[in-house]
Design an enzyme around this catalytic site. Structure first.
Site, PDB file in Angstrom:
ATOM      1  N   SER A 115      53.492  44.025  39.335  1.00 49.37           N
ATOM      2  CA  SER A 115      53.374  45.238  38.647  1.00 49.37           C
ATOM      3  C   SER A 115      54.419  45.975  38.898  1.00 49.37           C
ATOM      4  O   SER A 115      54.747  46.353  40.280  1.00 49.37           O
ATOM      5  CB  SER A 115      52.119  45.884  38.407  1.00 49.37           C
ATOM      6  OG  SER A 115      51.365  45.188  37.883  1.00 49.37           O
TER       7      SER A 115
HETATM    8  C1  LIG Z   1      49.905  40.354  36.350  1.00 49.98           C
HETATM    9  S1  LIG Z   1      49.315  39.989  37.156  1.00 49.98           S
HETATM   10  C2  LIG Z   1      49.210  40.948  38.283  1.00 49.98           C
HETATM   11  C3  LIG Z   1      49.385  41.385  39.158  1.00 49.98           C
HETATM   12  C4  LIG Z   1      49.182  41.452  40.890  1.00 49.98           C
HETATM   13  N1  LIG Z   1      48.955  43.093  40.975  1.00 49.98           N
HETATM   14  C5  LIG Z   1      50.149  41.337  41.697  1.00 49.98           C
HETATM   15  O1  LIG Z   1      50.179  42.708  42.640  1.00 49.98           O
HETATM   16  O2  LIG Z   1      50.611  40.476  41.396  1.00 49.98           O
HETATM   17  C6  LIG Z   1      47.956  39.068  35.968  1.00 49.98           C
HETATM   18  C7  LIG Z   1      47.200  38.417  37.069  1.00 49.98           C
HETATM   19  O3  LIG Z   1      45.657  38.547  36.046  1.00 49.98           O
HETATM   20  C8  LIG Z   1      45.875  36.492  36.181  1.00 49.98           C
HETATM   21  N2  LIG Z   1      44.443  37.029  35.661  1.00 49.98           N
HETATM   22  C9  LIG Z   1      45.124  36.728  34.526  1.00 49.98           C
HETATM   23  N3  LIG Z   1      43.458  35.935  33.936  1.00 49.98           N
HETATM   24  C10 LIG Z   1      42.467  35.747  33.818  1.00 49.98           C
HETATM   25  C11 LIG Z   1      41.222  35.615  34.331  1.00 49.98           C
HETATM   26  N4  LIG Z   1      40.271  35.762  33.622  1.00 49.98           N
HETATM   27  N5  LIG Z   1      40.494  35.976  35.935  1.00 49.98           N
HETATM   28  C12 LIG Z   1      41.838  35.952  36.683  1.00 49.98           C
HETATM   29  N6  LIG Z   1      42.899  35.990  37.075  1.00 49.98           N
HETATM   30  C13 LIG Z   1      43.422  36.478  35.345  1.00 49.98           C
HETATM   31  C14 LIG Z   1      47.165  36.260  36.062  1.00 49.98           C
HETATM   32  O4  LIG Z   1      46.943  34.699  36.245  1.00 49.98           O
HETATM   33  C15 LIG Z   1      48.310  37.177  36.822  1.00 49.98           C
HETATM   34  O5  LIG Z   1      48.151  36.740  37.662  1.00 49.98           O
END
Ligand SMILES: C[S@@+](CC[C@H](N)C(=O)[O-])C[C@H]1O[C@@H](n2cnc3c(N)ncnc32)[C@H](O)[C@@H]1O
Length: 207
Positions: free
Chosen positions: A52
């Site tokens: 993000s």
């Molecule tokens: C925007 S990214 C995260 C960015 C993170 N804050 C960083 O600093 O890199 C969102 C993440 O949520 C994960 N995600 C999506 N659905 C999920 C779920 N049901 N449970 C766990 N993780 C999930 C995705 O694979 C992705 O890696």
């Protein structure tokens, strides 16, 4: 980054500003994006996911209202950058990532940086991590279309949950759990990747 993109836009919590000065963001992005690591936008981290924008990480962290003794649950570890920011402030961070290579890589990076107060688990975060509940704060970094009730159940009374909520029209939502129910505050429009897994099943919602 902190002065120009974050403090200037109104983030005032010194614990958050200090954490974001401390965590080496360039260690969390793929090598080819290192020169852009501190830029004012999200970056690809592989597996069709993103790290993000720094400002959004700061706003979400500030909205959690963390204290040093808090235990935090994060859903969506991604590259682990937000996890590290949380771990600079809180006592312990439990983080769940559904994409195995991202979880493994984040664990490696966080261990290399010496974080001893983070546990990462591979799996669907929809049902939280009941073994370590309740949590003072819960953060989602992927957007569900409804608020996952199991996560609300794992929050203490007085605790906060911050999440991007919605499908194509997402808002950053801050929830406070009270004895009477959830207080809800909408901050601004955001664009996060969708929460996958059980969140895409419309049953079991707390709209
Ligand atoms: C925007 S990214 C995260 C960015 C993170 N804050 C960083 O600093 O890199 C969102 C993440 O949520 C994960 N995600 C999506 N659905 C999920 C779920 N049901 N449970 C766990 N993780 C999930 C995705 O694979 C992705 O890696």
């Amino acid at each position: 980054m902190v002065d120009e993109q974050i403090a200037r836009r109104g983030v005032t919590d010194t614990a958050v500003l200090d954490a974001m000065r401390t965590v080496p963001r360039h260690r969390f992005v793929p090598d080819r994006y290192r020169l852009e690591a501190y830029a004012d936008y999200p970056l690809p981290i592989g597996e069709a996911q993103t790290i993000s924008q720094p400002y959004v990480v700061a706003v979400m962290t500030e909205a959690l209202g963390l204290s040093p003794g808090d235990t935090v649950l994060e859903i969506g570890t991604g590259c682990g950058y937000q996890t590290a920011v949380l771990a600079e402030i809180a006592r312990h961070v439990f983080s769940i990532e559904i994409v195995e290579p991202l979880a493994s890589h984040a664990e490696f990076t966080l261990a290399a940086l010496g974080y001893g107060n983070i546990d990462v688990r591979i799996g669907d975060g929809y049902r939280g991590w009941p073994e370590h509940a309740p949590f003072e704060a819960i953060i989602l970094t992927a957007a569900p279309e409804h608020i996952p009730q199991p996560l609300v159940d794992q929050l203490i009374i007085g605790g906060r949950m911050v999440l991007p909520l919605g499908a194509s029209n997402q808002s950053l939502v801050v929830l406070t759990k009270t004895a009477e129910g959830l207080q809800r505050e909408e901050r601004f429009g955001v664009r996060f990747v969708p929460m996958t897994g059980e969140a895409q099943n419309p049953q079991d919602s707390a709209r």
